[in-house]
Design a protein around this motif. Structure first.
Motif, mmCIF file in Angstrom:
data_model
loop_
_atom_site.group_PDB
_atom_site.id
_atom_site.type_symbol
_atom_site.label_atom_id
_atom_site.label_comp_id
_atom_site.label_asym_id
_atom_site.label_seq_id
_atom_site.Cartn_x
_atom_site.Cartn_y
_atom_site.Cartn_z
ATOM 1 N N GLU A 52 0.848 -1.198 0.000
ATOM 2 C CA GLU A 52 0.000 0.000 0.000
ATOM 3 C C GLU A 52 0.890 1.257 0.000
ATOM 4 O O GLU A 52 0.668 2.197 -0.770
ATOM 5 N N TRP A 53 1.905 1.248 0.858
ATOM 6 C CA TRP A 53 2.874 2.357 0.882
ATOM 7 C C TRP A 53 3.584 2.492 -0.466
ATOM 8 O O TRP A 53 3.731 3.600 -0.999
ATOM 9 N N PHE A 54 3.991 1.360 -1.020
ATOM 10 C CA PHE A 54 4.742 1.336 -2.276
ATOM 11 C C PHE A 54 3.932 1.966 -3.419
ATOM 12 O O PHE A 54 4.471 2.694 -4.256
ATOM 13 N N ARG A 55 2.642 1.712 -3.434
ATOM 14 C CA ARG A 55 1.785 2.294 -4.464
ATOM 15 C C ARG A 55 1.553 3.780 -4.215
ATOM 16 O O ARG A 55 1.710 4.603 -5.117
ATOM 17 N N GLU A 56 1.216 4.112 -2.973
ATOM 18 C CA GLU A 56 0.856 5.502 -2.695
ATOM 19 C C GLU A 56 2.038 6.452 -2.743
ATOM 20 O O GLU A 56 1.913 7.569 -3.221
ATOM 21 N N GLU A 57 3.166 6.015 -2.255
ATOM 22 C CA GLU A 57 4.329 6.908 -2.197
ATOM 23 C C GLU A 57 5.178 6.890 -3.465
ATOM 24 O O GLU A 57 5.819 7.875 -3.799
ATOM 25 N N LEU A 58 5.232 5.712 -4.125
ATOM 26 C CA LEU A 58 6.166 5.577 -5.250
ATOM 27 C C LEU A 58 5.514 5.107 -6.545
ATOM 28 O O LEU A 58 6.219 4.849 -7.520
ATOM 29 N N ASP A 59 4.203 4.960 -6.529
ATOM 30 C CA ASP A 59 3.496 4.467 -7.705
ATOM 31 C C ASP A 59 4.098 3.136 -8.185
ATOM 32 O O ASP A 59 4.252 2.898 -9.385
ATOM 33 N N CYS A 60 4.442 2.288 -7.226
ATOM 34 C CA CYS A 60 4.987 0.952 -7.508
ATOM 35 C C CYS A 60 6.217 0.989 -8.403
ATOM 36 O O CYS A 60 6.395 0.147 -9.290
ATOM 37 N N ASP A 61 7.084 1.977 -8.155
ATOM 38 C CA ASP A 61 8.277 2.107 -8.987
ATOM 39 C C ASP A 61 9.479 2.480 -8.102
ATOM 40 O O ASP A 61 9.553 3.598 -7.597
ATOM 41 N N PHE A 62 10.381 1.542 -7.940
ATOM 42 C CA PHE A 62 11.531 1.813 -7.076
ATOM 43 C C PHE A 62 12.384 2.980 -7.580
ATOM 44 O O PHE A 62 12.980 3.700 -6.790
ATOM 45 N N SER A 63 12.437 3.157 -8.881
ATOM 46 C CA SER A 63 13.281 4.245 -9.397
ATOM 47 C C SER A 63 12.736 5.611 -8.998
ATOM 48 O O SER A 63 13.457 6.610 -9.061
ATOM 49 N N ALA A 64 11.482 5.661 -8.558
ATOM 50 C CA ALA A 64 10.936 6.924 -8.058
ATOM 51 C C ALA A 64 11.672 7.371 -6.801
ATOM 52 O O ALA A 64 11.621 8.543 -6.426
ATOM 53 N N GLY A 65 12.376 6.435 -6.147
ATOM 54 C CA GLY A 65 13.140 6.788 -4.955
ATOM 55 C C GLY A 65 14.477 7.428 -5.266
ATOM 56 O O GLY A 65 15.110 7.996 -4.380
ATOM 57 N N ASP A 66 14.892 7.356 -6.532
ATOM 58 C CA ASP A 66 16.218 7.870 -6.896
ATOM 59 C C ASP A 66 16.389 9.343 -6.578
ATOM 60 O O ASP A 66 17.464 9.776 -6.174
ATOM 61 N N THR A 67 15.331 10.118 -6.778
ATOM 62 C CA THR A 67 15.425 11.564 -6.570
ATOM 63 C C THR A 67 15.048 11.979 -5.157
ATOM 64 O O THR A 67 15.086 13.156 -4.821
ATOM 65 N N MET A 68 14.650 11.006 -4.327
ATOM 66 C CA MET A 68 14.266 11.349 -2.952
ATOM 67 C C MET A 68 15.475 11.268 -2.028
ATOM 68 O O MET A 68 16.287 10.362 -2.145
ATOM 69 N N PRO A 69 15.589 12.196 -1.092
ATOM 70 C CA PRO A 69 16.656 12.101 -0.091
ATOM 71 C C PRO A 69 16.514 10.800 0.711
ATOM 72 O O PRO A 69 15.401 10.420 1.083
ATOM 73 N N THR A 70 17.643 10.161 0.948
ATOM 74 C CA THR A 70 17.621 8.881 1.652
ATOM 75 C C THR A 70 16.946 8.985 3.017
ATOM 76 O O THR A 70 16.179 8.117 3.412
ATOM 77 N N ALA A 71 17.224 10.068 3.735
ATOM 78 C CA ALA A 71 16.659 10.232 5.079
ATOM 79 C C ALA A 71 15.133 10.305 5.030
ATOM 80 O O ALA A 71 14.451 9.732 5.879
ATOM 81 N N HIS A 72 14.601 10.979 4.021
ATOM 82 C CA HIS A 72 13.142 11.087 3.880
ATOM 83 C C HIS A 72 12.535 9.724 3.570
ATOM 84 O O HIS A 72 11.528 9.311 4.137
ATOM 85 N N LEU A 73 13.184 9.015 2.646
ATOM 86 C CA LEU A 73 12.697 7.690 2.260
ATOM 87 C C LEU A 73 12.723 6.744 3.459
ATOM 88 O O LEU A 73 11.811 5.935 3.661
ATOM 89 N N ARG A 74 13.752 6.875 4.278
ATOM 90 C CA ARG A 74 13.892 5.999 5.448
ATOM 91 C C ARG A 74 12.784 6.267 6.460
ATOM 92 O O ARG A 74 12.154 5.343 6.974
ATOM 93 N N GLU A 75 12.539 7.528 6.757
ATOM 94 C CA GLU A 75 11.461 7.867 7.694
ATOM 95 C C GLU A 75 10.125 7.385 7.173
ATOM 96 O O GLU A 75 9.297 6.866 7.908
ATOM 97 N N SER A 76 9.932 7.573 5.875
ATOM 98 C CA SER A 76 8.685 7.158 5.255
ATOM 99 C C SER A 76 8.499 5.641 5.370
ATOM 100 O O SER A 76 7.434 5.159 5.751
ATOM 101 N N LEU A 77 9.555 4.897 5.067
ATOM 102 C CA LEU A 77 9.490 3.431 5.179
ATOM 103 C C LEU A 77 9.189 2.993 6.604
ATOM 104 O O LEU A 77 8.390 2.086 6.836
ATOM 105 N N MET A 78 9.851 3.627 7.564
ATOM 106 C CA MET A 78 9.678 3.224 8.960
ATOM 107 C C MET A 78 8.320 3.600 9.527
ATOM 108 O O MET A 78 7.946 3.122 10.597
ATOM 109 N N SER A 79 7.582 4.434 8.811
ATOM 110 C CA SER A 79 6.229 4.754 9.263
ATOM 111 C C SER A 79 5.258 3.631 8.917
ATOM 112 O O SER A 79 4.125 3.618 9.389
ATOM 113 N N VAL A 80 5.708 2.686 8.087
ATOM 114 C CA VAL A 80 4.859 1.542 7.738
ATOM 115 C C VAL A 80 4.873 0.550 8.898
ATOM 116 O O VAL A 80 5.939 0.198 9.404
ATOM 117 N N LYS A 81 3.686 0.098 9.322
ATOM 118 C CA LYS A 81 3.598 -0.872 10.414
ATOM 119 C C LYS A 81 4.252 -2.176 9.985
ATOM 120 O O LYS A 81 3.834 -2.792 8.998
#
Length: 221
Positions: A92-121
């Motif tokens: 659900e997170w993967f679809r909403e945040e990245l539209d099911c595309d890992f390469s969408a994370g390329d332009t995101m700051p690592t720290a932001h992506l990490r916080e976002s991931l850790m917010s997933v239960k």
DNA sequence: ATCCTGGAAA
DNA sequence: TTTCCGGGAT
């Protein structure tokens, strides 16, 4: 060369490239990272094989399949009811945040992506870092129980060190290199399973013994 | 501190 | 038979 770099140099001469993370694609890496929580990799392989056989190894199918059926498929990995929920929360997170595309994370700051991931239960610091490093190819150092044990026994860290603090000990001692971080973690797991075991560590035969500096290990068996 | 869980190893 | 896994939530 510091003690951690020296350790890796000797370890790489012995183990080479362990080719982590074994998976067909980044999505399979992320699923495996959740399934392997407190679980041996052998059982995770069975669970992933069953997901593939049932055609369930994709974001859409994991979203759509009933919880009970997903739990049944991943049963061999243990904690199957909890992990079925975790897998659904992740996709659900993967679809909403990245539209099911890992390469969408390329332009995101690592720290932001990490916080976002850790917010997933169901995704804590270690699982988040597995996904960041092996699926997103971000330069984060994964800390696990093996990392902690080896670091403390070699005197690189005090026993009361925290997760982020221990990661910092490694990243500040090493070049920022995704391949290095991937393979270092793989090597720590391998050594932790075979020599630097929780009980009765096999220091006498350990290939890392030559890297010890002041006779530092707390336990020599 | 306890719970979640199957499978292999000790 | 107990212990341990490529942890995290409550």
């Amino acid at each position: 060369m510091n003690a951690i770099e020296e350790f890796y140099r000797v370890a790489f001469a012995r183990y080479g490239d362990l080719e982590w993370w074994p998976a067909d694609d980044p999505f399979e890496v992320a699923i495996g990272a959740i399934l392997t929580q407190n679980t041996s990799w052998k059982n995770v392989e069975r669970a992933i094989e069953r997901l593939k056989c049932d055609g369930l190894l994709s974001p859409n199918t994991i979203s759509d399949v009933p919880m009970e059926k997903l739990a049944e498929a991943i049963r061999p990995s243990g904690y199957y009811n909890q992990k079925a929920k975790k897998l659904k929360a992740f996709v659900e997170w993967f679809r909403e945040e990245l539209d099911c595309d890992f390469s969408a994370g390329d332009t995101m700051p690592t720290a932001h992506l990490r916080e976002s991931l850790m917010s997933v239960k169901g995704i804590g610091p270690e699982t988040a870092d597995d996904i960041l490093l092996y699926a997103f190819e971000k330069p984060v150092f994964v800390v696990d129980a093996y990392t902690y044990r080896i670091a403390v026994r070699h005197g690189w860290s005090p026993p009361d060190v925290g997760y982020d603090e221990l990661a910092e000990i490694f990243t500040s001692s090493l070049d920022e290199d995704v391949f290095l971080y991937k393979n270092f973690h793989a090597i720590l797991v391998e050594i932790g399973k075979t020599f630097c075991t929780k009980k009765a560590p096999k220091c006498v035969n350990c290939p890392m013994k030559p890297t010890l500096r002041n006779g530092t290990p707390l336990v020599i068996v």
